[in-house]
Design a protein around this motif. Structure first.
Motif, PDB file in Angstrom:
ATOM      1  N   ILE A 131       0.819  -1.220   0.000  1.00  0.00           N
ATOM      2  CA  ILE A 131       0.000   0.000   0.000  1.00  0.00           C
ATOM      3  C   ILE A 131       0.850   1.266   0.000  1.00  0.00           C
ATOM      4  O   ILE A 131       1.779   1.397   0.798  1.00  0.00           O
ATOM      5  N   ASN A 132       0.517   2.199  -0.883  1.00  0.00           N
ATOM      6  CA  ASN A 132       1.164   3.515  -0.905  1.00  0.00           C
ATOM      7  C   ASN A 132       0.089   4.588  -0.909  1.00  0.00           C
ATOM      8  O   ASN A 132      -0.641   4.724  -1.895  1.00  0.00           O
ATOM      9  N   GLU A 133      -0.003   5.321   0.208  1.00  0.00           N
ATOM     10  CA  GLU A 133      -0.988   6.414   0.271  1.00  0.00           C
ATOM     11  C   GLU A 133      -0.404   7.653  -0.381  1.00  0.00           C
ATOM     12  O   GLU A 133       0.722   8.054  -0.054  1.00  0.00           O
ATOM     13  N   ILE A 134      -1.179   8.265  -1.256  1.00  0.00           N
ATOM     14  CA  ILE A 134      -0.659   9.438  -1.964  1.00  0.00           C
ATOM     15  C   ILE A 134      -1.645  10.589  -1.880  1.00  0.00           C
ATOM     16  O   ILE A 134      -2.818  10.390  -1.544  1.00  0.00           O
ATOM     17  N   GLU A 135      -1.154  11.783  -2.185  1.00  0.00           N
ATOM     18  CA  GLU A 135      -1.995  12.982  -2.122  1.00  0.00           C
ATOM     19  C   GLU A 135      -1.795  13.819  -3.373  1.00  0.00           C
ATOM     20  O   GLU A 135      -0.736  13.755  -3.994  1.00  0.00           O
ATOM     21  N   PRO A 136      -2.805  14.632  -3.691  1.00  0.00           N
ATOM     22  CA  PRO A 136      -2.668  15.481  -4.875  1.00  0.00           C
ATOM     23  C   PRO A 136      -1.439  16.391  -4.782  1.00  0.00           C
ATOM     24  O   PRO A 136      -1.125  16.887  -3.700  1.00  0.00           O
ATOM     25  N   TYR A 137      -0.783  16.573  -5.895  1.00  0.00           N
ATOM     26  CA  TYR A 137       0.347  17.492  -6.081  1.00  0.00           C
ATOM     27  C   TYR A 137       1.625  17.052  -5.360  1.00  0.00           C
ATOM     28  O   TYR A 137       2.593  17.804  -5.324  1.00  0.00           O
ATOM     29  N   GLN A 138       1.631  15.857  -4.732  1.00  0.00           N
ATOM     30  CA  GLN A 138       2.853  15.325  -4.112  1.00  0.00           C
ATOM     31  C   GLN A 138       3.414  14.280  -5.071  1.00  0.00           C
ATOM     32  O   GLN A 138       2.837  13.188  -5.210  1.00  0.00           O
ATOM     33  N   GLU A 139       4.532  14.617  -5.720  1.00  0.00           N
ATOM     34  CA  GLU A 139       5.118  13.718  -6.711  1.00  0.00           C
ATOM     35  C   GLU A 139       5.446  12.357  -6.110  1.00  0.00           C
ATOM     36  O   GLU A 139       5.860  12.261  -4.956  1.00  0.00           O
ATOM     37  N   ILE A 140       5.281  11.327  -6.915  1.00  0.00           N
ATOM     38  CA  ILE A 140       5.703   9.994  -6.489  1.00  0.00           C
ATOM     39  C   ILE A 140       6.739   9.484  -7.484  1.00  0.00           C
ATOM     40  O   ILE A 140       6.787   9.924  -8.634  1.00  0.00           O
ATOM     41  N   ASN A 141       7.568   8.574  -7.000  1.00  0.00           N
ATOM     42  CA  ASN A 141       8.629   8.046  -7.838  1.00  0.00           C
ATOM     43  C   ASN A 141       8.531   6.529  -7.857  1.00  0.00           C
ATOM     44  O   ASN A 141       8.572   5.897  -6.821  1.00  0.00           O
ATOM     45  N   ILE A 142       8.348   5.963  -9.054  1.00  0.00           N
ATOM     46  CA  ILE A 142       8.288   4.503  -9.183  1.00  0.00           C
ATOM     47  C   ILE A 142       9.287   4.110 -10.269  1.00  0.00           C
ATOM     48  O   ILE A 142       9.212   4.644 -11.384  1.00  0.00           O
ATOM     49  N   ASN A 143      10.188   3.217  -9.956  1.00  0.00           N
ATOM     50  CA  ASN A 143      11.230   2.798 -10.921  1.00  0.00           C
ATOM     51  C   ASN A 143      11.919   4.005 -11.576  1.00  0.00           C
ATOM     52  O   ASN A 143      12.100   4.038 -12.795  1.00  0.00           O
ATOM     53  N   ASP A 144      12.267   5.000 -10.757  1.00  0.00           N
ATOM     54  CA  ASP A 144      12.943   6.209 -11.265  1.00  0.00           C
ATOM     55  C   ASP A 144      12.092   7.049 -12.217  1.00  0.00           C
ATOM     56  O   ASP A 144      12.607   7.900 -12.931  1.00  0.00           O
TER      57      ASP A 144
END
Ligand SMILES: [Zn+2]
Length: 255
Positions: A131-144
């Motif tokens: 599980i990865n909780e995310i929020e609007p406008y907060q960048e996420i990084n997956i496999n670079d």
């Protein structure tokens, strides 16, 4: 980057069970729409946006062998009901599938798929998710790869759209905040929903979708999450502005 349109229909798909509308009876393959979802292939990474009730059929249809992460726009069944069918990907690589969503959406998935999220007495055949909780406008990084979640208003429900490089995918939009418009500038391709011609309380009609497109000014825009009431694919497309197209199932874009 390669975009696979896995499904481009609204919540009941097209045709709708029991409806004898001419669009539902159309023999044009472009008038047959599974529930909305896309797969993004980006330098060897495979990201899925939404995992609806047609997920299994969609993965078989394009013979997709690999999945690195699932990003959810929101909790409604047409975007999440395929969660159990992530199993083959978990088994293939003996790993928990990373899923990304807002906290409210994760909680909804936990309620509806309690056995998937159980920590004790887990059924051995259940899929495992990370599980990865995310929020609007907060960048996420997956496999670079950097992915930007954007706030979208699905009526009064705050949900997510996603921007990846110069591509953005928004579905179930009714209105957009100024900050989202600002983050949608300089796009090569924008995908956005258009349900039908008549107004709807929580989804764009065609006119509203075209207004969002005008305001974001992408090089090209594709419409998705389409209801049969919008009309025949080939007829509707003739009436659209030059840089706007109707998406259809199995369409592939290369960016
Ligand atoms: Zn939907």
């Amino acid at each position: 980057m390669k975009i696979f349109f896995l499904g481009t229909g609204t919540s009941q798909g097209i045709p709708v069970i029991g409806i004898k509308d001419p669009v539902c009876l159309s023999t044009n393959p472009k008038d047959k729409r599974l529930r909305s979802s896309i797969l993004i292939e980006w330098n060897g990474s495979h990201f899925l946006i939404d995992c609806g009730p047609d997920f299994r059929q969609q993965m078989l249809r394009i013979d997709n062998q690999k999945l690195d992460a699932v990003l959810f726009t929101h909790e409604h069944a047409d975007h999440t009901a395929g969660l159990d069918d992530l199993r083959p990907y978990c088994f293939m690589e003996s790993k928990a599938m990373p899923i990304y969503a807002q906290k409210r959406v994760i909680n909804s998935l936990k309620n509806r798929f309690d056995y998937i999220f159980a920590t004790e007495h887990r059924y051995p055949g259940a899929p495992s998710v990370q599980i990865n909780e995310i929020e609007p406008y907060q960048e996420i990084n997956i496999n670079d790869k950097t992915i930007l979640p954007l706030l979208v208003n699905h009526g009064s429900l705050p949900i997510l759209g996603y921007r990846l490089d110069n591509f953005a995918y928004l579905t179930d939009v009714k209105t957009l905040d100024e900050e989202t418009y600002q983050n949608l500038q300089n796009l090569d391709v924008l995908v956005i929903n258009a349900l039908r011609l008549q107004e709807h309380p929580t989804h764009n009609n065609l006119e509203e979708a075209l207004q969002h497109i005008k305001k974001t000014n992408p090089k090209k825009a594709y419409l998705t999450h389409i209801g049969f009431q919008l009309g025949f694919h080939d007829e509707v497309e003739k009436q659209l502005p030059d840089n706007v197209f109707l998406a259809y199932d199995e369409l592939i874009l290369e960016l």
